[in-house]
Design a protein around this motif. Structure first.
Motif, mmCIF file in Angstrom:
data_model
loop_
_atom_site.group_PDB
_atom_site.id
_atom_site.type_symbol
_atom_site.label_atom_id
_atom_site.label_comp_id
_atom_site.label_asym_id
_atom_site.label_seq_id
_atom_site.Cartn_x
_atom_site.Cartn_y
_atom_site.Cartn_z
ATOM 1 N N VAL A 187 13.558 0.901 1.021
ATOM 2 C CA VAL A 187 12.988 0.211 2.085
ATOM 3 C C VAL A 187 14.383 -0.421 2.684
ATOM 4 O O VAL A 187 15.561 -0.759 2.193
ATOM 5 N N ILE A 188 15.234 -0.496 4.337
ATOM 6 C CA ILE A 188 15.971 -1.013 5.032
ATOM 7 C C ILE A 188 15.073 -2.015 5.770
ATOM 8 O O ILE A 188 14.609 -1.175 6.593
ATOM 9 N N PHE A 189 15.508 -3.550 5.463
ATOM 10 C CA PHE A 189 15.302 -4.214 6.889
ATOM 11 C C PHE A 189 15.557 -4.119 7.126
ATOM 12 O O PHE A 189 16.807 -5.151 6.802
ATOM 13 N N ALA A 190 15.599 -4.430 8.445
ATOM 14 C CA ALA A 190 17.186 -5.158 9.604
ATOM 15 C C ALA A 190 16.241 -6.715 10.056
ATOM 16 O O ALA A 190 15.142 -5.882 10.905
ATOM 17 N N ASP A 191 16.700 -7.493 9.825
ATOM 18 C CA ASP A 191 16.577 -8.651 10.923
ATOM 19 C C ASP A 191 16.825 -9.376 12.196
ATOM 20 O O ASP A 191 17.879 -10.604 11.657
ATOM 21 N N ASN A 222 1.058 -1.532 0.168
ATOM 22 C CA ASN A 222 -0.046 0.605 -0.182
ATOM 23 C C ASN A 222 0.769 1.364 0.202
ATOM 24 O O ASN A 222 0.254 2.131 -0.286
ATOM 25 N N THR A 223 1.406 1.159 0.364
ATOM 26 C CA THR A 223 3.361 2.183 -0.148
ATOM 27 C C THR A 223 4.463 2.549 -0.930
ATOM 28 O O THR A 223 4.088 3.488 -1.485
ATOM 29 N N PHE A 224 4.780 1.085 -0.993
ATOM 30 C CA PHE A 224 5.420 1.185 -2.211
ATOM 31 C C PHE A 224 4.816 0.703 -3.995
ATOM 32 O O PHE A 224 3.761 -0.620 -3.411
ATOM 33 N N TYR A 225 5.699 0.871 -4.498
ATOM 34 C CA TYR A 225 6.112 0.374 -6.194
ATOM 35 C C TYR A 225 6.950 -0.633 -6.259
ATOM 36 O O TYR A 225 7.846 -0.094 -6.412
ATOM 37 N N PHE A 226 6.895 -2.078 -6.376
ATOM 38 C CA PHE A 226 7.606 -2.768 -5.669
ATOM 39 C C PHE A 226 8.906 -2.550 -6.855
ATOM 40 O O PHE A 226 10.186 -2.662 -6.339
ATOM 41 N N ASN A 227 8.434 -2.150 -8.072
ATOM 42 C CA ASN A 227 9.589 -2.447 -9.127
ATOM 43 C C ASN A 227 10.279 -1.432 -9.098
ATOM 44 O O ASN A 227 11.462 -1.158 -10.240
ATOM 45 N N ARG A 280 8.544 -9.622 -6.148
ATOM 46 C CA ARG A 280 7.402 -8.720 -6.485
ATOM 47 C C ARG A 280 7.809 -7.928 -7.332
ATOM 48 O O ARG A 280 6.794 -7.021 -7.607
ATOM 49 N N GLY A 281 9.358 -8.164 -7.781
ATOM 50 C CA GLY A 281 9.436 -6.796 -9.607
ATOM 51 C C GLY A 281 10.708 -6.383 -8.744
ATOM 52 O O GLY A 281 11.228 -5.863 -9.699
ATOM 53 N N THR A 282 10.940 -6.483 -7.369
ATOM 54 C CA THR A 282 12.114 -4.849 -7.271
ATOM 55 C C THR A 282 13.998 -6.024 -8.059
ATOM 56 O O THR A 282 13.351 -6.461 -7.749
#
Length: 179
Positions: free
Chosen positions: A113-117, A38-43, A64-66
């Motif tokens: 997007v920075i994702f940290a796990d 709902n926030t980003f267009y993945f590509n 998803r196209g990134t």
């Protein structure tokens, strides 16, 4: 683990048992991507996946196209597995074997997007270093988001640039944005 949506939807990926990882559950991952959808267009975005582990989150973005995805992990086995999986599915994933904190201190890579796990056993002080370095070094692009996955027993709401959190079972995602 499986890929939830996109080009590689329903593909199962089986990681070696000897990797030091705790992959994001399918339920939590699906919920996270519903929010991001709902926030980003993945590509149109770039992604930086920190403490990438099996690459689970990066495969979902690629499906998803990134097209601009960078995974960082210090474990050689994790990096090798991500490279093999990315090659197998022809996914545009670049890997960097590095301690995440040293990487964040020196990198010029910016992302939407920075994702940290990181390990759930991190102290609040260790968790706090992630947003500190991301924002100090201007690693988020305009309108970007930093997402940190952690246990529901960890509270990150007092950290700088904190926006909100979402909880899914024992998993929690805290979102950080530029002020």
């Amino acid at each position: 683990m499986r890929i939830i949506s996109g080009l590689y939807k329903s593909r199962k990926i089986v990681a070696p048992k000897n990797l030091p990882v705790r992959p994001t559950t399918d339920m939590a991952k699906e919920s996270l991507f519903n929010i991001l959808n709902n926030t980003f267009y993945f590509n149109d975005i770039s992604v930086l996946d920190l403490f990438a582990g099996t690459g689970n989150i990066s495969y979902e973005f690629a499906s998803r196209g990134t097209e601009h995805i960078t995974c960082v992990d210090q474990d050689f086995g994790c990096i090798k597995f991500i490279n093999e999986t990315a090659d197998k599915f022809d996914m545009p994933i670049q890997t960097i074997k590095s301690d995440v904190f040293k990487f964040l201190e020196k990198t010029a890579i910016q992302a939407d997007v920075i994702f940290a796990d990181p390990p759930y056993s991190f102290s609040e002080e260790q968790f706090s270093v992630i947003p500190d370095l991301v924002f100090k070094n201007n690693l988020l692009l305009e309108e970007g988001v930093l997402i940190i996955e952690h246990s529901k027993h960890t509270n990150l709401s007092n950290l700088a640039n904190y926006s909100h959190s979402k909880s899914y079972g024992g998993n929690m995602f805290s979102f950080f944005e530029s002020a």
